[in-house]
Design an enzyme around this catalytic site. Sequence first.
Site, PDB file in Angstrom:
ATOM      1  N   LYS A  22       0.846  -1.205   0.000  1.00  0.00           N
ATOM      2  CA  LYS A  22       0.000   0.000   0.000  1.00  0.00           C
ATOM      3  C   LYS A  22       0.874   1.244   0.000  1.00  0.00           C
ATOM      4  CE  LYS A  22       0.682   1.454   4.484  1.00  0.00           C
ATOM      5  NZ  LYS A  22       1.586   2.586   4.720  1.00  0.00           N
ATOM      6  N   PRO A 105       9.831  -4.177   0.102  1.00  0.00           N
ATOM      7  CA  PRO A 105      10.913  -3.956   1.063  1.00  0.00           C
ATOM      8  C   PRO A 105      10.377  -3.900   2.503  1.00  0.00           C
ATOM      9  CG  PRO A 105      10.753  -2.132  -0.527  1.00  0.00           C
ATOM     10  CD  PRO A 105       9.704  -3.128  -0.894  1.00  0.00           C
ATOM     11  N   ASP A 147      -2.631  -0.932  10.262  1.00  0.00           N
ATOM     12  CA  ASP A 147      -2.819  -0.946   8.801  1.00  0.00           C
ATOM     13  C   ASP A 147      -3.483  -2.228   8.291  1.00  0.00           C
ATOM     14  OD1 ASP A 147      -1.524   1.467   8.627  1.00  0.00           O
ATOM     15  OD2 ASP A 147       0.373   0.625   7.903  1.00  0.00           O
TER      16      ASP A 147
HETATM   17  O1  C5P Z   1      -0.517  -0.520  14.941  1.00  0.00           O
HETATM   18  P1  C5P Z   1       0.916  -0.784  14.644  1.00  0.00           P
HETATM   19  O2  C5P Z   1       1.425  -1.996  15.348  1.00  0.00           O
HETATM   20  O3  C5P Z   1       1.228  -0.801  13.200  1.00  0.00           O
HETATM   21  O4  C5P Z   1       1.691   0.458  15.228  1.00  0.00           O
HETATM   22  C1  C5P Z   1       3.053   0.410  15.509  1.00  0.00           C
HETATM   23  C2  C5P Z   1       3.431   1.608  16.354  1.00  0.00           C
HETATM   24  O5  C5P Z   1       3.340   2.811  15.578  1.00  0.00           O
HETATM   25  C3  C5P Z   1       2.551   1.861  17.563  1.00  0.00           C
HETATM   26  O6  C5P Z   1       2.965   1.123  18.681  1.00  0.00           O
HETATM   27  C4  C5P Z   1       2.723   3.354  17.769  1.00  0.00           C
HETATM   28  O7  C5P Z   1       3.937   3.620  18.408  1.00  0.00           O
HETATM   29  C5  C5P Z   1       2.851   3.884  16.345  1.00  0.00           C
HETATM   30  N1  C5P Z   1       1.575   4.352  15.802  1.00  0.00           N
HETATM   31  C6  C5P Z   1       1.015   5.529  16.277  1.00  0.00           C
HETATM   32  N2  C5P Z   1      -0.173   5.968  15.759  1.00  0.00           N
HETATM   33  C7  C5P Z   1      -0.802   5.277  14.783  1.00  0.00           C
HETATM   34  C8  C5P Z   1      -0.250   4.079  14.282  1.00  0.00           C
HETATM   35  C9  C5P Z   1       0.942   3.636  14.818  1.00  0.00           C
HETATM   36  O8  C5P Z   1       1.576   6.191  17.161  1.00  0.00           O
HETATM   37  N3  C5P Z   1      -1.939   5.743  14.276  1.00  0.00           N
END
Ligand code: C5P
Length: 313
Positions: A22, A105, A147
Amino acid sequence: MPNPESLIPNLMRSIRVKSYAKINWTLDVLFKREDGYHEIRTIYQTVSLHDRLRLIETTDILEISCDDQRVPVGDTNLAHKAARLLRDATGVKSGARIEIEKRIPVAAGLGGGSSNAAATLLGLQRLWRVELPEREMFRLAAKLGSDVPFFLIGGTALGIGRGEEVYPVEETESENLLLVNPGFGVETPAAYARLSRLTLKESARIIPFTLFAAKAIRELPLAASNDLEETVSAAHPEIAEVKRELLSYGARRALMSGSGATVLGVFDNSQASKRAQSKMRRAGYWSVRARAINRQQYWNTIFDRAEPRAGSK
Ligand code: C5P
């Protein structure tokens, strides 16, 4: 009525799934929430670059293999987590061997791990012949990562909340994209942690944004923007350099995708994107041409075909 597949129990022992990457046409970060995540407004888009997954039914074990050494193959792998969650939610006893052919990647802002997790959920539902209600699939996906739910929709979609609440919107077409990766990964938490300037200060944008999403979606490629870009490229000047180069090679728009470090160039035609690609490759960058994949194309192509027998390569 009996499910026709249950009458031919050994027909589908393995399955192939395409796991698309994406990009984000827009990524507005509004504020940091009490749960530590950031409240965002984003327009996601699936693109033609994809990994290939092969899921093979086993009696009980879950295992992963991947042709890219940087991908963890243990139980921290998001596809492994997805398989465990689906198994727990459905009570299935079978296991699966998940073979990942990596083309996206790693830690690149292209959603590769999230896409692999969603493709695993979708593929294992078929392989194990189970079906969770849609709402439950979205709940599992959101548990896996912000995501992941988007990949249960595909095409062009609006993401709100931490990105996990997704809504299909009118599709954007874009045929001549160039993805360029400067060769290092960016961890998503670090990208958010570095943010100093939040869109909230310009809260007037929030409502126009939703109008924009509904009305001017086709113009998105030339109006694309990303709130994470400034801070991530301050820490990694190569990102700004790649962006400058893409613009100098004729990109109509260039921006970082997601939390980086991949930079996306929007070109007018294939000659221009091909020329830019060979220049970027000559400069030593990973560079791949891609196009937007709409929802119909997404759902028509993620499942390649059922295979009659497992075990054979
Ligand atoms: O949800 P995901 O595991 O992909 O998110 C990884 C990290 O990215 C979270 O722990 C957070 O630190 C950050 N994040 C965030 N706000 C979002 C998505 C991700 O702060 N909307």
